[in-house]
Design a protein around this motif. Structure first.
Motif, short mmCIF file in Angstrom:
data_model
loop_
_atom_site.label_atom_id
_atom_site.label_comp_id
_atom_site.label_asym_id
_atom_site.label_seq_id
_atom_site.Cartn_x
_atom_site.Cartn_y
_atom_site.Cartn_z
N GLU A 140 -3.58 7.90 -4.48
CA GLU A 140 -4.51 8.50 -5.43
C GLU A 140 -4.49 10.02 -5.39
O GLU A 140 -4.80 10.68 -6.39
CB GLU A 140 -5.94 8.01 -5.14
N HIS A 145 -11.23 6.44 -3.14
CA HIS A 145 -11.82 5.10 -3.06
C HIS A 145 -12.44 4.87 -1.69
O HIS A 145 -13.53 4.28 -1.58
CB HIS A 145 -10.74 4.06 -3.34
N LYS A 146 -11.78 5.34 -0.65
CA LYS A 146 -12.27 5.12 0.72
C LYS A 146 -13.37 6.10 1.12
O LYS A 146 -14.00 5.91 2.16
CB LYS A 146 -11.11 5.18 1.70
N TRP A 159 -2.12 3.03 5.79
CA TRP A 159 -3.47 2.51 5.56
C TRP A 159 -4.36 2.87 6.74
O TRP A 159 -3.98 2.68 7.90
CB TRP A 159 -3.44 0.99 5.39
N SER A 170 -8.20 9.14 0.49
CA SER A 170 -8.31 8.31 -0.71
C SER A 170 -9.74 8.38 -1.26
O SER A 170 -10.70 8.05 -0.54
CB SER A 170 -7.97 6.86 -0.37
N TYR A 199 0.84 -1.20 0.00
CA TYR A 199 0.00 0.00 0.00
C TYR A 199 0.87 1.25 0.00
O TYR A 199 1.91 1.31 0.68
CB TYR A 199 -0.91 -0.01 1.23
N GLU A 243 -11.98 2.58 6.46
CA GLU A 243 -12.89 3.33 5.60
C GLU A 243 -14.05 3.88 6.43
O GLU A 243 -14.72 3.12 7.13
CB GLU A 243 -13.42 2.40 4.50
N ARG A 270 3.15 10.41 3.16
CA ARG A 270 3.22 8.96 3.19
C ARG A 270 3.70 8.43 4.55
O ARG A 270 3.56 7.24 4.84
CB ARG A 270 4.13 8.44 2.08
N ASP A 280 -4.10 9.14 4.77
CA ASP A 280 -4.26 8.01 3.86
C ASP A 280 -4.79 8.52 2.53
O ASP A 280 -5.98 8.79 2.38
CB ASP A 280 -5.21 6.98 4.47
N GLY A 281 -3.87 8.69 1.59
CA GLY A 281 -4.26 9.09 0.23
C GLY A 281 -4.28 7.91 -0.72
O GLY A 281 -4.74 8.03 -1.85
N GLY A 282 -3.74 6.77 -0.26
CA GLY A 282 -3.77 5.57 -1.08
C GLY A 282 -3.02 5.68 -2.39
O GLY A 282 -3.22 4.87 -3.30
#
Length: 302
Positions: free
Chosen positions: A209, A282-283, A77, A280, A73, A80, A214, A205-207
């Motif tokens: 994206e 996605h999350k 992480w 992120s 990852y 969500e 970090r 947490d940007g994943g």
């Protein structure tokens, strides 16, 4: 009502607490539903236990696979978020007492990541859903003695982890967060430092994206400079909203076209101790989907 639909909330709750992501929980429920369609329902004596077992074992399998993926990852992480506190946000069911809210708290979900999949299943089923050790054993396919040992080991590992957060007084939390926002938006580093604990930790947490640190940023001065610097670079047009997520207060950051971050803020005797930014896209998708059921962030209150 079909047994699966009757149990959907409970099944989602098991899968979410097991995996820490609403997206995985939804996929697990879809897989469980497909399996349910292939079953001769008349031959199932206890649909509640049968479906709980299917979802639990799918969750264990998913969590085992996720562990390997998380080694690659990008950045830190985080779980969500799931919005709570309104009838429209019913995915996790009623969170009316402290124990129910704590079972989905962001801080606990992070601690559950330290457990093995089997320990996590035993802990979630026993502590959050009050299954007896014999029932847990049947659901995860082990002996009652081993299920009891797994739950005991999980409780001990969680109890042994240092926890800096304290029970949330929402009025106090809101006051501190409003001071934090005012100082951050004004760019006043010294004012911001006064609301931060000396050993405050920021996790983003940007994943991979979106742009996000970090590594964790640790320490009052470094965190203050990081927060103000980030707002100065990327904060144009962002509006903050106080919301409820995972059974507790949280902060949402939004642009006119939608939410770009949800932040879980922990407080201690000396100020804010942990800032956890879920950024992120996605999350955030699940929470954004929940928001589509109401007028918007300005309609939220707690």
């Amino acid at each position: 009502m079909d047994d699966f639909e009757r149990l959907r909330g409970r099944l989602f709750g098991i899968a979410y607490r097991m995996t820490g992501t609403a997206t995985d929980a939804e996929e697990i429920l879809q897989d469980a539903w497909l399996r349910w369609q292939d079953v001769d329902v008349s031959s199932v004596q206890n649909p509640d236990a049968y479906l709980a077992k299917v979802v639990t074992n799918l969750s264990i399998r998913q969590l085992t696979s996720a562990r390997a993926r998380r080694e690659l990852y990008v950045g830190k992480w985080l779980p969500e978020p799931v919005l709570t506190g309104r009838a429209e946000f019913d995915a996790l069911g009623p969170l009316e007492v402290v124990a129910e809210r704590e079972s989905v708290s962001f801080a606990l979900l992070l601690l559950l990541e330290r457990l093995t999949p089997a320990e996590r299943a035993a802990y979630v089923l026993h502590e959050a859903f009050a299954y007896g050790h014999r029932e847990v054993a049947e659901l995860i396919g082990t002996s009652e003695a081993n299920a009891r040992q797994l739950a005991s080991r999980a409780r001990k590992r969680i109890a042994d982890e240092p926890r800096r957060e304290r029970p949330v007084d929402r009025a106090e939390w809101r006051k501190l967060v409003e001071r934090f926002l005012a100082a951050a938006q004004s760019g006043e580093i010294e004012a911001l430092e006064r609301v931060l604990a000396e050993d405050v930790v920021t996790t983003a947490d940007g994943g991979g994206e979106v742009t996000a640190a970090r590594k964790q940023v640790i320490g009052r001065e470094r965190v203050a400079r990081y927060v103000i610097g980030t707002l100065q670079r990327f904060g144009a047009g962002i509006e903050p909203y106080l919301i409820e997520a995972n059974g507790g207060p949280a902060l949402a950051a939004a642009l006119p076209d939608g939410v770009v971050a949800i932040c879980f803020i922990e407080t201690g005797p000396d100020g804010l101790t942990d800032l956890r930014f879920v950024m992120s896209p996605h999350k955030l998708r699940y929470a954004i989907g929940q928001l589509s059921r109401i007028e918007g962030l300005s309609d939220l209150s707690w």
